[in-house]
Write a protein that holds these residues in place. Sequence first.
Motif, PDB file in Angstrom:
ATOM      1  N   ILE A  75       0.848  -1.195   0.000  1.00  0.00           N
ATOM      2  CA  ILE A  75       0.000   0.000   0.000  1.00  0.00           C
ATOM      3  C   ILE A  75       0.886   1.249   0.000  1.00  0.00           C
ATOM      4  CG2 ILE A  75      -1.853   1.235   1.156  1.00  0.00           C
ATOM      5  CD1 ILE A  75      -2.661  -1.555   0.251  1.00  0.00           C
ATOM      6  N   VAL A  76       0.694   2.088  -1.017  1.00  0.00           N
ATOM      7  CA  VAL A  76       1.500   3.299  -1.161  1.00  0.00           C
ATOM      8  C   VAL A  76       0.758   4.493  -0.573  1.00  0.00           C
ATOM      9  CG1 VAL A  76       2.551   4.892  -2.815  1.00  0.00           C
ATOM     10  CG2 VAL A  76       2.632   2.421  -3.231  1.00  0.00           C
ATOM     11  N   SER A  77       1.455   5.252   0.273  1.00  0.00           N
ATOM     12  CA  SER A  77       0.914   6.496   0.836  1.00  0.00           C
ATOM     13  C   SER A  77       1.723   7.661   0.288  1.00  0.00           C
ATOM     14  CB  SER A  77       0.972   6.458   2.365  1.00  0.00           C
ATOM     15  OG  SER A  77       0.188   5.396   2.867  1.00  0.00           O
ATOM     16  N   ILE A  78       1.067   8.496  -0.494  1.00  0.00           N
ATOM     17  CA  ILE A  78       1.756   9.562  -1.218  1.00  0.00           C
ATOM     18  C   ILE A  78       2.370  10.593  -0.276  1.00  0.00           C
ATOM     19  CG2 ILE A  78       1.400  11.506  -2.802  1.00  0.00           C
ATOM     20  CD1 ILE A  78      -0.721   9.866  -4.204  1.00  0.00           C
ATOM     21  N   GLY A  79       1.594  11.002   0.751  1.00  0.00           N
ATOM     22  CA  GLY A  79       2.035  12.095   1.609  1.00  0.00           C
ATOM     23  C   GLY A  79       3.133  11.732   2.578  1.00  0.00           C
ATOM     24  N   SER A  80       3.269  10.450   2.910  1.00  0.00           N
ATOM     25  CA  SER A  80       4.311  10.031   3.849  1.00  0.00           C
ATOM     26  C   SER A  80       5.406   9.212   3.167  1.00  0.00           C
ATOM     27  CB  SER A  80       3.705   9.242   5.015  1.00  0.00           C
ATOM     28  OG  SER A  80       2.779   8.279   4.563  1.00  0.00           O
ATOM     29  N   ASN A  81       5.376   9.163   1.825  1.00  0.00           N
ATOM     30  CA  ASN A  81       6.453   8.532   1.043  1.00  0.00           C
ATOM     31  C   ASN A  81       6.715   7.091   1.463  1.00  0.00           C
ATOM     32  OD1 ASN A  81       6.730  11.059  -0.142  1.00  0.00           O
ATOM     33  ND2 ASN A  81       8.413  11.665   1.188  1.00  0.00           N
ATOM     34  N   SER A  82       5.661   6.332   1.654  1.00  0.00           N
ATOM     35  CA  SER A  82       5.834   5.007   2.239  1.00  0.00           C
ATOM     36  C   SER A  82       5.138   3.915   1.444  1.00  0.00           C
ATOM     37  CB  SER A  82       5.287   5.004   3.666  1.00  0.00           C
ATOM     38  OG  SER A  82       3.885   5.162   3.658  1.00  0.00           O
ATOM     39  N   VAL A  83       5.612   2.684   1.682  1.00  0.00           N
ATOM     40  CA  VAL A  83       4.943   1.478   1.201  1.00  0.00           C
ATOM     41  C   VAL A  83       4.729   0.590   2.416  1.00  0.00           C
ATOM     42  CG1 VAL A  83       4.975  -0.439  -0.423  1.00  0.00           C
ATOM     43  CG2 VAL A  83       6.200   1.670  -0.972  1.00  0.00           C
ATOM     44  N   SER A  84       3.464   0.353   2.755  1.00  0.00           N
ATOM     45  CA  SER A  84       3.122  -0.500   3.894  1.00  0.00           C
ATOM     46  C   SER A  84       2.806  -1.904   3.365  1.00  0.00           C
ATOM     47  CB  SER A  84       1.899   0.051   4.642  1.00  0.00           C
ATOM     48  OG  SER A  84       2.138   1.349   5.118  1.00  0.00           O
TER      49      SER A  84
ATOM     50  N   THR B 162       8.300   0.440   4.291  1.00  0.00           N
ATOM     51  CA  THR B 162       9.503   0.888   3.608  1.00  0.00           C
ATOM     52  C   THR B 162       9.280   2.319   3.132  1.00  0.00           C
ATOM     53  OG1 THR B 162      10.070  -1.337   2.850  1.00  0.00           O
ATOM     54  CG2 THR B 162      11.053   0.499   1.648  1.00  0.00           C
ATOM     55  N   TYR B 163      10.219   3.192   3.426  1.00  0.00           N
ATOM     56  CA  TYR B 163      10.110   4.588   2.991  1.00  0.00           C
ATOM     57  C   TYR B 163      10.966   4.788   1.741  1.00  0.00           C
ATOM     58  CZ  TYR B 163       7.545   5.476   7.218  1.00  0.00           C
ATOM     59  OH  TYR B 163       6.565   5.432   8.190  1.00  0.00           O
ATOM     60  N   VAL B 164      10.374   5.476   0.768  1.00  0.00           N
ATOM     61  CA  VAL B 164      11.038   5.691  -0.508  1.00  0.00           C
ATOM     62  C   VAL B 164      11.115   7.187  -0.789  1.00  0.00           C
ATOM     63  CG1 VAL B 164      10.428   3.425  -1.429  1.00  0.00           C
ATOM     64  CG2 VAL B 164       8.831   5.325  -1.723  1.00  0.00           C
ATOM     65  N   GLY B 165      11.291   7.556  -2.075  1.00  0.00           N
ATOM     66  CA  GLY B 165      11.452   8.960  -2.422  1.00  0.00           C
ATOM     67  C   GLY B 165      10.152   9.733  -2.437  1.00  0.00           C
ATOM     68  N   ARG B 166      10.206  10.943  -2.947  1.00  0.00           N
ATOM     69  CA  ARG B 166       9.114  11.900  -2.859  1.00  0.00           C
ATOM     70  C   ARG B 166       7.882  11.455  -3.655  1.00  0.00           C
ATOM     71  NH1 ARG B 166       7.124  16.441  -5.582  1.00  0.00           N
ATOM     72  NH2 ARG B 166       6.432  18.125  -4.194  1.00  0.00           N
ATOM     73  N   SER B 167       6.738  11.436  -2.984  1.00  0.00           N
ATOM     74  CA  SER B 167       5.427  11.223  -3.601  1.00  0.00           C
ATOM     75  C   SER B 167       5.354   9.963  -4.464  1.00  0.00           C
ATOM     76  CB  SER B 167       5.030  12.450  -4.439  1.00  0.00           C
ATOM     77  OG  SER B 167       4.974  13.607  -3.648  1.00  0.00           O
ATOM     78  N   PRO B 168       5.557   8.793  -3.878  1.00  0.00           N
ATOM     79  CA  PRO B 168       5.337   7.565  -4.645  1.00  0.00           C
ATOM     80  C   PRO B 168       3.864   7.447  -5.015  1.00  0.00           C
ATOM     81  CG  PRO B 168       5.498   7.059  -2.309  1.00  0.00           C
ATOM     82  CD  PRO B 168       5.828   8.522  -2.451  1.00  0.00           C
ATOM     83  N   HIS B 169       3.573   6.666  -6.043  1.00  0.00           N
ATOM     84  CA  HIS B 169       2.189   6.619  -6.526  1.00  0.00           C
ATOM     85  C   HIS B 169       1.600   5.211  -6.529  1.00  0.00           C
ATOM     86  CE1 HIS B 169      -0.982   7.024  -9.846  1.00  0.00           C
ATOM     87  NE2 HIS B 169      -1.431   7.723  -8.833  1.00  0.00           N
ATOM     88  N   GLU B 170       2.275   4.256  -7.157  1.00  0.00           N
ATOM     89  CA  GLU B 170       1.745   2.897  -7.255  1.00  0.00           C
ATOM     90  C   GLU B 170       2.852   1.878  -7.009  1.00  0.00           C
ATOM     91  OE1 GLU B 170      -1.242   1.858  -7.467  1.00  0.00           O
ATOM     92  OE2 GLU B 170      -2.452   3.503  -8.254  1.00  0.00           O
ATOM     93  N   ALA B 171       2.451   0.663  -6.636  1.00  0.00           N
ATOM     94  CA  ALA B 171       3.396  -0.420  -6.369  1.00  0.00           C
ATOM     95  C   ALA B 171       2.842  -1.718  -6.935  1.00  0.00           C
ATOM     96  CB  ALA B 171       3.618  -0.568  -4.865  1.00  0.00           C
ATOM     97  N   PHE B 172       3.743  -2.557  -7.461  1.00  0.00           N
ATOM     98  CA  PHE B 172       3.314  -3.894  -7.838  1.00  0.00           C
ATOM     99  C   PHE B 172       4.485  -4.864  -7.814  1.00  0.00           C
ATOM    100  CE2 PHE B 172      -1.023  -4.819  -8.749  1.00  0.00           C
ATOM    101  CZ  PHE B 172      -1.004  -6.205  -8.902  1.00  0.00           C
ATOM    102  N   PHE B 173       4.142  -6.110  -7.478  1.00  0.00           N
ATOM    103  CA  PHE B 173       5.122  -7.177  -7.441  1.00  0.00           C
ATOM    104  C   PHE B 173       5.398  -7.680  -8.859  1.00  0.00           C
ATOM    105  CE2 PHE B 173       3.543  -7.134  -3.178  1.00  0.00           C
ATOM    106  CZ  PHE B 173       4.483  -7.748  -2.365  1.00  0.00           C
ATOM    107  N   THR B 174       6.642  -8.056  -9.111  1.00  0.00           N
ATOM    108  CA  THR B 174       6.948  -8.756 -10.348  1.00  0.00           C
ATOM    109  C   THR B 174       6.254 -10.122 -10.319  1.00  0.00           C
ATOM    110  OG1 THR B 174       9.004  -9.542  -9.316  1.00  0.00           O
ATOM    111  CG2 THR B 174       9.165  -7.608 -10.760  1.00  0.00           C
ATOM    112  N   PRO B 175       5.932 -10.676 -11.480  1.00  0.00           N
ATOM    113  CA  PRO B 175       5.202 -11.952 -11.498  1.00  0.00           C
ATOM    114  C   PRO B 175       5.899 -13.102 -10.785  1.00  0.00           C
ATOM    115  CG  PRO B 175       4.959 -10.868 -13.602  1.00  0.00           C
ATOM    116  CD  PRO B 175       5.960 -10.060 -12.821  1.00  0.00           C
ATOM    117  N   ASP B 176       7.234 -13.040 -10.645  1.00  0.00           N
ATOM    118  CA  ASP B 176       7.919 -14.095  -9.894  1.00  0.00           C
ATOM    119  C   ASP B 176       7.909 -13.832  -8.389  1.00  0.00           C
ATOM    120  OD1 ASP B 176       9.801 -12.085  -9.526  1.00  0.00           O
ATOM    121  OD2 ASP B 176      11.364 -13.048 -10.716  1.00  0.00           O
ATOM    122  N   GLY B 177       7.370 -12.686  -7.973  1.00  0.00           N
ATOM    123  CA  GLY B 177       7.239 -12.374  -6.561  1.00  0.00           C
ATOM    124  C   GLY B 177       8.504 -11.934  -5.874  1.00  0.00           C
ATOM    125  N   LYS B 178       9.590 -11.739  -6.607  1.00  0.00           N
ATOM    126  CA  LYS B 178      10.885 -11.442  -5.975  1.00  0.00           C
ATOM    127  C   LYS B 178      11.116  -9.954  -5.747  1.00  0.00           C
ATOM    128  CE  LYS B 178      13.205 -15.581  -7.742  1.00  0.00           C
ATOM    129  NZ  LYS B 178      14.329 -16.110  -8.577  1.00  0.00           N
TER     130      LYS B 178
END
Length: 486
Positions: free
Chosen positions: A102-111, A124-140
Amino acid sequence: MRYPILKSSLLACTIIATSAAAWAGQAPGAAASPEIPISHQDRVYAAEQFSNTVSVTDPVDNKLLGVIRLGDPQPGNFSPLYKGQVLVHGMGYSPDHKTLAIVSIGSNSVSFIDTATNTVKHVTYVGRSPHEAFFTPDGKEVWITVRGENYISVIDAASFAEKTRIEVPAGPGMQIFSPDGKYGYICSSFNPETVVVSVADHAIVARVKQESPFCPNIAATPDGEQVWFTLKDVGKTQVFNAKPPFNPIKTIDTGPITNHVNFARTPKGTFAYVTIGGTNEIKVFRTDDFSLIATIPVGSLPHGIWPSGDGTRVYVGLENADALAAIDTATNKVIANIPIGQAPQAIAYVPNAAPNPDDRQNLQPLGVAGQVAHLSLGAKTEPKNGQPPTSVSLFDQGLIQVLQASVTGLQPKQRYVLALADHADGTGALQPLAAFMTNPAGSAIVNAVGPIRQIVQNSATAERRYLVIAPGEPAKFGEAVQVQTP
């Protein structure tokens, strides 16, 4: 006792899919994947931007089970000591259906959320204003579009640590992968260019021209043949070849505030479902000849969309209605509306997410997240077929509200103000709340914060004010062109 039944069902489904049906497999999986019939172990998740929650729905009876609370509403999240998440927005899930990202734009995070227990197992905290996240099909790996910068943050799915970055055009909007896991497709929200990246070596292998700079969403067909992406600012959807040479195939005029696209594979073929926020509709297109086969009226500002594991339904988040709409793909009719949290954005239907479907641990009631007021603004003159061009939601945050207006029906690329007027017809003194510029389709999403509901719904007529839209800027504007409807 449920596991043997589930395994038997999956085995039977696999046999049917491989021996008889050629339409098995739903996005984001491959066409050869087995269909997964709807069950109480499935979950529909919605990321809710203003309540900072993730709602959890059982699709069998279309019932909200509760929410996972990732953060607090305003003004609590303004504190410098605040530790929760802000602007819960994007969503993806692992191939084993056990983890949500789950990506939160205002706190730059992926829960990262465990679907069995509804608990956050890592942030996990990443850079400014992340938007979307997805796993690669192999799950790695988990790829995060860091929209406020110019790269994809590649997260190790086992350690949740960033392992590398892939530099792309500034403002990456979303990424999705080819069903075989060979390519990642990344559109941009700030530049008119989509890039294709080799998953194996993280290198850009192709570039596709976007007809506008603002792409919020991208999806690949389960047969691995096409990629569709939406252009929110110009109201179009583009299709290109998912394989080399990645050539453009089709551009479709879909409508103002074109939001998300996804696919459902059915006995009648594969269909693209596109959410059109400005007209409160879902448009359904064939993927073979791109013909429009249905237009489905839904609630205010449809946003995220995702198919069930068997393609019999699609679920749509209604951003300005705080609801989840279930659509029967056989009839293309809405069969249920489920109240959920505030301003749902991304949607994910995750089959077999809950090993124990009766377990409600760590789910909370909606509470303030279920409190909202809805208004409409209509053209002051010559209304269009009785359809209010602008919907307004006032999301309760305690004593104040977040206002969100889905504005349509205005002149393109012009400056306007959302304001409070003394009188219902838009006359008298105007007090600006927000300034905005419309996109090329004459639309905009406009936000403001304050005790606005208490003003526009004041029982004392002498103290009540009315929402209007007027051309110009806060320092100088003209007469109202849209006014609050009764």
